[in-house]
Design a protein around this motif. Structure first.
Motif, short mmCIF file in Angstrom:
data_model
loop_
_atom_site.label_atom_id
_atom_site.label_comp_id
_atom_site.label_asym_id
_atom_site.label_seq_id
_atom_site.Cartn_x
_atom_site.Cartn_y
_atom_site.Cartn_z
N ASP A 221 -8.30 6.24 -12.58
CA ASP A 221 -8.55 5.07 -13.42
C ASP A 221 -9.94 5.20 -14.03
N ASN B 70 -4.45 4.83 -12.36
CA ASN B 70 -3.79 4.95 -11.06
C ASN B 70 -2.27 4.74 -11.16
N ASP B 71 -1.80 4.55 -12.37
CA ASP B 71 -0.36 4.43 -12.61
C ASP B 71 0.22 5.73 -13.17
N GLY C 202 -0.19 5.65 -5.80
CA GLY C 202 -1.21 6.03 -6.78
C GLY C 202 -1.48 7.52 -6.76
N THR D 258 -6.96 -2.24 -6.47
CA THR D 258 -6.46 -1.13 -7.29
C THR D 258 -6.12 0.10 -6.45
N ASN E 86 -7.60 5.67 -4.50
CA ASN E 86 -6.31 5.55 -3.84
C ASN E 86 -6.32 6.44 -2.60
N CYS F 177 -3.68 1.85 -4.77
CA CYS F 177 -2.21 1.83 -4.73
C CYS F 177 -1.66 2.74 -3.64
#
Length: 125
Positions: free
Chosen positions: A68, A23-24, A108, A102, A90, A104
């Motif tokens: 992710d 997710n980054d 995200g 998680t 996300n 984001c």
């Protein structure tokens, strides 16, 4: 004291554990692994995971993404099966952490959009 608590466990994933995307904006760059021949040409099995994230994004009109994605590719049976754990959802929802810590949010979603490269499976959707 009357408080309740819970515990979440899952089966052990036997095999090589791989993080496929995050997710980054992380995307696995590995060119190794099994592939299959489709009408669009040869695609890696891992392309299906990236295409799944892409499909969710398109299907929800760019309001959600599942990423992710991490786990193993089990090729012991007749058909290969991804066994995944701990995905992140996300959403564009303004409510912080709608789907857990998680989530984001739009950050995200933008991270995925910034780094995703469409593959043959994406084009076949």
């Amino acid at each position: 004291d009357g408080q309740r608590c819970g515990l979440l466990v899952e089966n052990y994933l036997k095999g090589k554990y791989i993080k496929y995307n995050g997710n980054d904006g992380y995307v696995s760059q590995s060119n190794s692994g099994s592939s299959i021949e489709l009408q669009v040409g040869e695609v890696k099995f891992t392309d299906f995971l990236h295409a799944f994230s892409h499909w969710v994004y398109v299907y929800t009109n760019h309001k959600m993404i599942v990423c992710d994605l991490q786990g193993i590719l089990n090729e012991e049976g007749r058909y290969p099966v991804f066994q995944l754990t701990d995905p992140a959802i996300n959403t564009e929802n303004k409510r912080k952490y709608k789907y857990g810590k998680t989530d984001c949010g739009m950050k995200g979603i933008r991270n995925f959009s910034r780094t995703h490269k469409c593959n043959g499976v994406c084009k076949g959707l």
